[in-house]
Design a protein around this motif. Sequence first.
Motif, PDB file in Angstrom:
ATOM      1  N   ARG A 106      35.431  17.220  66.121  1.00 28.18           N
ATOM      2  CA  ARG A 106      34.677  18.012  67.100  1.00 28.18           C
ATOM      3  C   ARG A 106      33.338  17.364  67.406  1.00 28.18           C
ATOM      4  O   ARG A 106      32.866  17.388  68.539  1.00 28.18           O
ATOM      5  N   ASN A 107      32.716  16.794  66.375  1.00 29.82           N
ATOM      6  CA  ASN A 107      31.424  16.141  66.593  1.00 29.82           C
ATOM      7  C   ASN A 107      31.555  14.999  67.594  1.00 29.82           C
ATOM      8  O   ASN A 107      30.696  14.819  68.475  1.00 29.82           O
ATOM      9  N   PHE A 108      32.617  14.210  67.460  1.00 27.85           N
ATOM     10  CA  PHE A 108      32.809  13.105  68.399  1.00 27.85           C
ATOM     11  C   PHE A 108      33.029  13.635  69.807  1.00 27.85           C
ATOM     12  O   PHE A 108      32.463  13.108  70.775  1.00 27.85           O
ATOM     13  N   GLN A 109      33.849  14.678  69.950  1.00 31.11           N
ATOM     14  CA  GLN A 109      34.116  15.229  71.275  1.00 31.11           C
ATOM     15  C   GLN A 109      32.832  15.687  71.951  1.00 31.11           C
ATOM     16  O   GLN A 109      32.598  15.416  73.134  1.00 31.11           O
ATOM     17  N   ILE A 110      31.988  16.377  71.197  1.00 30.72           N
ATOM     18  CA  ILE A 110      30.737  16.888  71.765  1.00 30.72           C
ATOM     19  C   ILE A 110      29.830  15.739  72.193  1.00 30.72           C
ATOM     20  O   ILE A 110      29.259  15.751  73.292  1.00 30.72           O
ATOM     21  N   GLN A 111      29.699  14.724  71.338  1.00 25.75           N
ATOM     22  CA  GLN A 111      28.849  13.586  71.684  1.00 25.75           C
ATOM     23  C   GLN A 111      29.377  12.870  72.919  1.00 25.75           C
ATOM     24  O   GLN A 111      28.608  12.488  73.807  1.00 25.75           O
ATOM     25  N   TYR A 112      30.678  12.684  72.997  1.00 31.55           N
ATOM     26  CA  TYR A 112      31.248  11.936  74.109  1.00 31.55           C
ATOM     27  C   TYR A 112      31.105  12.698  75.428  1.00 31.55           C
ATOM     28  O   TYR A 112      30.865  12.098  76.483  1.00 31.55           O
ATOM     29  N   VAL A 247      32.055  12.625  61.585  1.00 30.81           N
ATOM     30  CA  VAL A 247      32.728  13.911  61.371  1.00 30.81           C
ATOM     31  C   VAL A 247      31.862  14.853  60.551  1.00 30.81           C
ATOM     32  O   VAL A 247      31.898  16.070  60.720  1.00 30.81           O
ATOM     33  N   VAL A 248      31.037  14.282  59.661  1.00 29.18           N
ATOM     34  CA  VAL A 248      30.239  15.095  58.736  1.00 29.18           C
ATOM     35  C   VAL A 248      28.746  14.837  58.925  1.00 29.18           C
ATOM     36  O   VAL A 248      27.966  15.025  57.999  1.00 29.18           O
ATOM     37  N   GLU A 249      28.340  14.442  60.118  1.00 34.54           N
ATOM     38  CA  GLU A 249      26.945  14.058  60.312  1.00 34.54           C
ATOM     39  C   GLU A 249      25.982  15.210  60.043  1.00 34.54           C
ATOM     40  O   GLU A 249      24.875  14.997  59.529  1.00 34.54           O
ATOM     41  N   GLY A 250      26.389  16.435  60.362  1.00 37.77           N
ATOM     42  CA  GLY A 250      25.533  17.579  60.080  1.00 37.77           C
ATOM     43  C   GLY A 250      25.340  17.787  58.593  1.00 37.77           C
ATOM     44  O   GLY A 250      24.218  18.041  58.121  1.00 37.77           O
ATOM     45  N   GLU A 251      26.420  17.674  57.828  1.00 32.98           N
ATOM     46  CA  GLU A 251      26.355  17.847  56.375  1.00 32.98           C
ATOM     47  C   GLU A 251      25.563  16.719  55.715  1.00 32.98           C
ATOM     48  O   GLU A 251      24.835  16.939  54.752  1.00 32.98           O
TER      49      GLU A 251
END
Length: 298
Positions: A106-112, A247-251
Amino acid sequence: MSRINYHHLRYFWAVAHEGNLTRAARGLHVSQSALSVQIQKLEEQLGHPLFERRGRQLILTEAGQIALDHADEIFAVGDELVSTLAEGVGPTRRVLRVGSLATLSRNFQIQYLQPLLRREDVRVVLRSGTLAELLPSLRAHLIDVLLSNTAPPRDATTPWISHLIAEQPVSLVGAGDPRLSGRTLAQLLGEEPLLVPGTESSIRASFDALVDRLGVRPRIAAEVDDMAMLRLLARERVGLAVVPPIVVEGELAAGHLVELARLPGLREAFYATTLKRRFPSPLLRSLPRLDDVEGGER
């Protein structure tokens, strides 16, 4: 070209949404033959067939899907005109339909998709599923682009093109634990329980090759296709996760997880797959590495 006959366009719009000439004629209180004639006149004016028949079902062609998108906006503008004057509702927005693998980060999708997600004149419609579900939607022009971490199979007759849009390193990630410090990669992979992607993942094949080179027999606690679940299991200390840091950049930023080691030779590729279209969505040009997307043969 003469001006569009909006009466014909309204009839086409009704049939397109019904997907059936009989039901549309009944709803419009006209005969099927009269309705067919009106749609034929619109097709002649536009210079393209708008439907193809499959049994009793009417399927939109590429030109038909584009015409429907514009018809939706045209008739929505009429509704918004009334709403704007009565209630102050804002203007209409263009739509980009995006399909993505359900297991994709999901993180990749949002950034892209950020360039479009922040635009007030654009509405992004996100649909998730498997490749088997999404590729027919792409072929039928129900989505404009498909995001995945594997390139869909294709041959000389395949109507789509896969664009490599990003590559991410893969790391070994886990909850902070002092006892893990100072240990080699081989020790971590051989002694700690691991959370790994499923066997169909491109990461998994490279991971299996890595542990074979290292002479390690990994303790696999779980095989997980869903990256969101992989992240949660890592946070719950079920094991060390084999995962791209994005994938875990927030964590990682919050300190809930730490990057223990980069896995040499492991990278995850991300693809945007588009159809060879005569009329590609201009919104695709706002996305990274898709700014040169063009249509197919004209």
